[in-house]
Enzyme design. Structure first.
Site, PDB file in Angstrom:
ATOM      1  N   HIS A   1      -8.481   1.485  -3.681  1.00 28.50           N
ATOM      2  CA  HIS A   1      -9.365   1.269  -2.529  1.00 28.50           C
ATOM      3  C   HIS A   1     -10.004   2.610  -2.170  1.00 28.50           C
ATOM      4  CE1 HIS A   1      -9.446   0.312   2.117  1.00 28.50           C
ATOM      5  NE2 HIS A   1     -10.653   0.499   1.622  1.00 28.50           N
TER       6      HIS A   1
ATOM      7  N   ASP B   1      -4.593   3.770  -1.610  1.00 25.81           N
ATOM      8  CA  ASP B   1      -5.622   4.120  -0.624  1.00 25.81           C
ATOM      9  C   ASP B   1      -6.119   5.536  -0.832  1.00 25.81           C
ATOM     10  OD1 ASP B   1      -3.815   2.170   1.694  1.00 25.81           O
ATOM     11  OD2 ASP B   1      -5.887   1.829   1.063  1.00 25.81           O
TER      12      ASP B   1
ATOM     13  N   ASP C   1      -6.647  -6.148   4.620  1.00 26.97           N
ATOM     14  CA  ASP C   1      -6.041  -4.824   4.540  1.00 26.97           C
ATOM     15  C   ASP C   1      -5.930  -4.170   5.914  1.00 26.97           C
ATOM     16  OD1 ASP C   1      -6.987  -1.826   2.656  1.00 26.97           O
ATOM     17  OD2 ASP C   1      -5.174  -2.393   3.752  1.00 26.97           O
TER      18      ASP C   1
ATOM     19  N   MET D   1     -11.927   4.946  -0.030  1.00 26.52           N
ATOM     20  CA  MET D   1     -12.439   5.222   1.308  1.00 26.52           C
ATOM     21  C   MET D   1     -12.997   6.648   1.256  1.00 26.52           C
ATOM     22  SD  MET D   1      -9.371   3.545   3.522  1.00 26.52           S
ATOM     23  CE  MET D   1      -8.232   3.624   2.144  1.00 26.52           C
TER      24      MET D   1
ATOM     25  N   SER E   1       0.852  -1.196   0.000  1.00 26.21           N
ATOM     26  CA  SER E   1       0.000   0.000   0.000  1.00 26.21           C
ATOM     27  C   SER E   1       0.882   1.238   0.000  1.00 26.21           C
ATOM     28  CB  SER E   1      -0.874   0.021   1.259  1.00 26.21           C
ATOM     29  OG  SER E   1      -1.310   1.354   1.509  1.00 26.21           O
TER      30      SER E   1
ATOM     31  N   HIS F   1      -1.397  -1.234  -4.155  1.00 26.58           N
ATOM     32  CA  HIS F   1      -2.656  -0.859  -3.482  1.00 26.58           C
ATOM     33  C   HIS F   1      -2.656   0.648  -3.247  1.00 26.58           C
ATOM     34  CE1 HIS F   1      -6.131  -1.703  -0.822  1.00 26.58           C
ATOM     35  NE2 HIS F   1      -5.608  -0.826   0.020  1.00 26.58           N
TER      36      HIS F   1
ATOM     37  N   MET G   1      -8.475   8.511   0.250  1.00 23.15           N
ATOM     38  CA  MET G   1      -9.186   8.940   1.458  1.00 23.15           C
ATOM     39  C   MET G   1      -9.639  10.392   1.301  1.00 23.15           C
ATOM     40  SD  MET G   1      -6.586   7.383   4.285  1.00 23.15           S
ATOM     41  CE  MET G   1      -6.228   5.644   4.299  1.00 23.15           C
TER      42      MET G   1
ATOM     43  N   MET H   1     -11.516  -5.253   5.971  1.00 24.92           N
ATOM     44  CA  MET H   1     -10.660  -4.313   6.697  1.00 24.92           C
ATOM     45  C   MET H   1     -10.278  -4.936   8.033  1.00 24.92           C
ATOM     46  SD  MET H   1     -10.046  -1.785   4.830  1.00 24.92           S
ATOM     47  CE  MET H   1      -9.094  -0.889   6.068  1.00 24.92           C
TER      48      MET H   1
HETATM   49  C1  DX5 Z   1      -6.021   1.821   5.920  1.00 25.33           C
HETATM   50  C2  DX5 Z   1      -5.663   1.394   4.515  1.00 25.33           C
HETATM   51  C3  DX5 Z   1      -4.646   0.304   4.500  1.00 25.33           C
HETATM   52  C4  DX5 Z   1      -3.354   0.731   5.155  1.00 25.33           C
HETATM   53  C5  DX5 Z   1      -2.441  -0.455   5.307  1.00 25.33           C
HETATM   54  O1  DX5 Z   1      -7.160   2.642   5.887  1.00 25.33           O
HETATM   55  O2  DX5 Z   1      -6.794   0.912   3.828  1.00 25.33           O
HETATM   56  O3  DX5 Z   1      -4.387  -0.093   3.158  1.00 25.33           O
HETATM   57  O4  DX5 Z   1      -2.729   1.700   4.358  1.00 25.33           O
HETATM   58  O5  DX5 Z   1      -1.292  -0.006   5.963  1.00 25.33           O
HETATM   59  P1  DX5 Z   1      -0.584  -0.899   7.086  1.00 25.33           P
HETATM   60  O6  DX5 Z   1      -0.160  -2.144   6.384  1.00 25.33           O
HETATM   61  O7  DX5 Z   1       0.566  -0.034   7.536  1.00 25.33           O
HETATM   62  O8  DX5 Z   1      -1.602  -1.168   8.141  1.00 25.33           O
HETATM   63 ZN    ZN Z   2      -6.401   0.001   1.753  1.00 17.94          ZN
END
Ligand code: DX5
Ligand code: ZN
Length: 222
Positions: A70, A38, A179, A72, A11, A36, A40, A141
């Site tokens: 992903h 993320d 994840d 969010m 990620s 991956h 947000m 999650m």
């Molecule tokens: C959290 C993300 C994850 C996160 C994983 O909201 O969806 O993908 O970045 O990071 P680690 O592996 O550091 O928990």
């Molecule tokens: Zn993620």
């Protein structure tokens, strides 16, 4: 699409954004071929990360690596086209962010890419049963979304096994992605519980030697 399972999915949320290209290339050098991303928005989750513009750059520098986005974010349907144009190979949307999940999944798949659904730690798998025949992946999650570097929620093992059973009974074909909080200590147990795609942020990008860490994590699940 056939994948060589299980897959490690670094990620980039945890990458050094002042050296993003170099960090991504190091992860790929170590053997990763699934990135991956993320996304947000500071509303659905308390953190703000990056958007389609960064994903477009990531897609450009990642060669033939699989780009997994992903979302969010609230109102994910409004952004699907942007992330498809940016080069997403898969887009996953949170069950908790769309009242019309079936339409969201249809919209993603209408672009010819893969679609996934995500459930938060407190969301029961039974909420997504009606969509399981339509998705290519279910993302469980294993931390509360919004930040990397959190600890794996131990009750997730039960949820993973529950999803494996549901997949078997229903003869579904979706992948199971995990994840949050995946690291050298727990990655083997998580894969054994039934994870097909394991997302790892901090355990990859906080390492001094990123390629070596990617290899170490992949060796543990191969
Ligand atoms: C959290 C993300 C994850 C996160 C994983 O909201 O969806 O993908 O970045 O990071 P680690 O592996 O550091 O928990
Ligand atoms: Zn993620």
């Amino acid at each position: 699409m056939n994948f060589n399972l299980p897959i490690l999915a670094p990620s980039i949320l945890a990458a050094d954004f002042t050296n993003l290209e170099s960090d991504i290339k190091k992860a790929i050098k170590g053997g990763a071929n699934w990135i991956h991303c993320d996304i947000m928005d500071g509303h659905f989750v308390p953190n703000i990360s990056f958007g389609p513009g960064v994903v477009k750059q990531v897609s450009k520098i990642s060669g033939d690596a699989f780009i997994d986005v992903h979302l969010m974010i609230e109102n994910p349907d409004d952004y699907i086209d942007n992330f498809v144009e940016a080069g997403a190979d898969m887009i996953t949307v949170h069950y908790e962010t769309t009242p019309h999940l079936h339409r969201s999944v249809q919209k993603i798949k209408s672009h010819g890419i893969m679609a996934g659904v995500v459930v938060n730690p407190a969301t029961s798998l039974f909420n997504i049963e009606p969509i399981l025949e339509y998705v290519d992946m279910v993302l469980i999650m294993t931390v509360n979304p919004g930040y990397g570097g959190q600890s794996f929620i131990e009750s997730s093992y039960h949820k993973i096994k529950e999803l494996v059973d549901i997949r078997e009974t229903g003869e579904y074909g979706f992948l199971i992605q995990i994840d949050g909080g995946v690291n050298l200590k727990n990655i083997q147990k998580i894969a054994k519980a039934g994870a097909d795609v394991l997302v790892a942020g901090n355990s990859v990008f906080s390492a001094k030697d990123i390629p070596a860490r990617v290899k170490e994590l992949m060796d543990k699940i191969s």
